[in-house]
Design an enzyme around this catalytic site. Structure first.
Site, PDB file in Angstrom:
ATOM      1  N   PRO A 230       0.846  -1.206   0.000  1.00 23.84           N
ATOM      2  CG  PRO A 230      -0.090  -1.129   2.123  1.00 23.84           C
ATOM      3  CD  PRO A 230       0.830  -1.922   1.260  1.00 23.84           C
ATOM      4  CG  ASP A 407       4.978  -1.181   2.999  1.00 19.59           C
ATOM      5  OD1 ASP A 407       3.788  -1.073   3.374  1.00 19.59           O
ATOM      6  OD2 ASP A 407       5.536  -2.275   2.767  1.00 19.59           O
ATOM      7  CG  HIS A 408       0.046   3.931   5.125  1.00 20.84           C
ATOM      8  ND1 HIS A 408       0.380   4.115   6.444  1.00 20.84           N
ATOM      9  CD2 HIS A 408      -0.894   4.875   4.868  1.00 20.84           C
ATOM     10  CE1 HIS A 408      -0.322   5.100   6.970  1.00 20.84           C
ATOM     11  NE2 HIS A 408      -1.098   5.583   6.024  1.00 20.84           N
ATOM     12  NE  ARG A 409       2.684  -3.959   3.495  1.00 16.87           N
ATOM     13  CZ  ARG A 409       3.257  -4.961   2.849  1.00 16.87           C
ATOM     14  NH1 ARG A 409       2.681  -6.147   2.847  1.00 16.87           N
ATOM     15  NH2 ARG A 409       4.393  -4.808   2.201  1.00 16.87           N
ATOM     16  CB  ILE A 411       6.487   4.219   7.026  1.00 16.15           C
ATOM     17  CG1 ILE A 411       7.828   3.481   7.143  1.00 16.15           C
ATOM     18  CG2 ILE A 411       6.682   5.721   7.202  1.00 16.15           C
ATOM     19  CD1 ILE A 411       8.683   3.571   5.918  1.00 16.15           C
TER      20      ILE A 411
END
Ligand code: CAO
Length: 437
Positions: A230, A407-409, A411
């Site tokens: 994501p 990577d929003h998972r 950060i």
């Protein structure tokens, strides 16, 4: 010390077969039967083994060359023969294996729809991968995919030539389990897409060409990253006026000539300093389901290099230990090696974070795709002079646009904004002090 020439073995009726990979380097020591080049005919590829061991003194071919039986591939330096009787007996056994391997080269090139690897010292290890012209995978992985009810042709392989590994299978299953609705919706959307009634050529002259090999190799990696991570992209502008004044003032202390140092060298330094403060940007997750994150203690910065063959991302190793002058020189050298296809494939692995710089070309902002398994990428665009309201007055300043995809998972958006602030500070007014030049 004697020299021996390694030539292209019997490859059946094939002539002018393309070399798609060089698997060794000059100066490297190799064993008999080690694969040295990969040849590709119409629908199959095969690794050619060396029929002697020794140290490579000269590589005589490069990727893209077309070769036929008897063409010279490389020369080997061999130490003087001090072998015992037992060694000679072992050599006879190895000769048999080499002969078998070389015969395999010819028969496998003829073997349409098969990709074959000749394994070191053991002809029985040859792996036939009947891919029907589509996906590459070992028989074990194919069996596993069948047992799991998966269509292997739908799985993006992350290994060389897009080969599917066990980790790719696991990743695919993980994504499928977590996104059942998305998949159903996609199938419905696909169904709704109207079938193309026309060919491009119905509307005028067209030319159909092969997709370049590097683009074909990069495609599954890009797709895997784009589909499974994501992405969020944070944009920012950095005032680099003082840094640019300093850069443009640099001269050679002996000749007095202006030094040509790219702004990218400063950006690498600033990124390394920021990674030291924000270690989560220097991390990797291979598989979310195992709940582990790897923090890297090294600072190997990937640099996206534009080449006529496609995009390549070699690493500038231990960038924290190198000066700005040295980094600038290394960037030039690495870029040249990529463009001339003289770079070792190992250099494309093991990075901390990547920089994609379009600064020498143009544009303001863009949304770079993370170079999996890294967790962030810094996009850099072209700096320009802008009017800025500063200390109650308008001033002309040099502004650098940056775009950080993360990577929003792993950060959060706030952390990404703080990371960009850190980069901005590291390139800002006190850049020299901060980068400890
Ligand atoms: N703003 C303004 N000017 C910049 C700049 C920036 N951010 N970055 C570089 N420049 C200038 C350089 O100073 C140089 O100027 P001079 O010719 O006056 O000295 C000029 O632009 C050309 O630089 P360069 O691009 O040749 O060299 P570099 O060290 O800055 O970059 C490399 C090296 C390998 C990154 C670059 O050659 C390249 O390949 N860039 C494209 C990367 C790419 O395709 N990214 C997209 C990936 S997503 O598809």
């Amino acid at each position: 010390m004697s020299e021996i020439e390694i030539k292209v073995p019997n490859i059946g009726d094939f002539k002018d077969v393309e070399i798609i990979e060089i698997l060794v380097n000059e100066g490297q020591s190799i064993e008999k039967n080690d694969p040295i080049i990969t040849l590709e005919s119409d629908k199959s590829s095969v690794e050619v083994p060396s029929d002697h061991s020794g140290k490579i003194s000269k590589l005589k071919v490069k990727v893209g060359d077309k070769v036929s039986e008897g063409d010279s591939i490389l020369t080997l330096e061999q130490a003087e023969d001090k072998r015992t009787n037992a060694d000679l007996q072992e050599t006879d056994a190895k000769k048999e294996i080499t002969k078998n391997n070389q015969e395999a080269v010819s028969s496998n090139l003829e073997n349409k729809n098969e990709k074959v690897e000749v394994k070191k010292n053991n002809i029985s290890n040859i792996q036939h991968v009947n891919d029907g012209g589509k996906t590459l995978a070992s028989p074990k992985i194919r069996r596993l995919a069948r047992e799991l009810g998966l269509d292997i042709n739908k799985i993006q392989g992350s290994e060389r030539s897009g080969r599917v590994s066990e980790d790719d299978l696991k990743r695919y299953v993980n994504i499928e389990i977590n996104k059942p609705r998305e998949k159903e919706e996609k199938v419905q959307v696909d169904k709704k897409l109207p079938k193309s009634e026309y060919e491009h050529s119905d509307f005028g002259e067209v030319e159909i060409k092969d997709i370049p090999r590097i683009k074909k190799l990069a495609a599954p990696h890009l797709l895997n990253s784009y589909n499974s991570i994501p992405h969020v992209t944070h944009h920012d502008e950095i005032d680099i006026t003082e840094m640019e004044d300093f850069r443009n003032s640099l001269t050679d202390q002996y000749s007095g000539e202006k030094l040509k140092i790219t702004p990218l060298a400063f950006i690498i330094k600033a990124l390394v300093a920021s990674l030291k403060k924000f270690p989560s940007f220097n991390s990797s997750i291979e598989d979310m389901s195992d709940g582990k994150i790897t923090y890297k203690k090294y600072f190997h910065i990937g640099i996206a290099v534009d080449t006529p063959h496609g995009l390549m991302v070699p690493k500038i190793r231990d960038a924290d230990k190198k000066s700005i002058g040295f980094l600038s020189k290394e960037l030039r050298e690495v870029g040249k090696k990529c463009r001339e296809l003289k770079i070792d494939k190992k250099e494309f692995y093991g990075g901390s974070m990547t920089i994609s710089s379009l600064g020498g070309i143009g544009g303001s902002f863009f949304t770079p795709i993370i170079n999996y398994p890294e967790v962030a990428i810094l996009g850099v665009s072209k700096s320009s002079k802008k009017q800025v309201f500063l200390n109650d007055e308008f001033k002309i300043r040099t502004i650098l646009p940056i775009s950080l995809s993360f990577d929003h998972r792993i950060i959060d958006g706030a952390e990404a904004a703080r990371f960009c602030n850190e980069i901005r500070d590291n390139l800002g007014k006190n850049f020299a002090y901060r980068l400890a030049i």
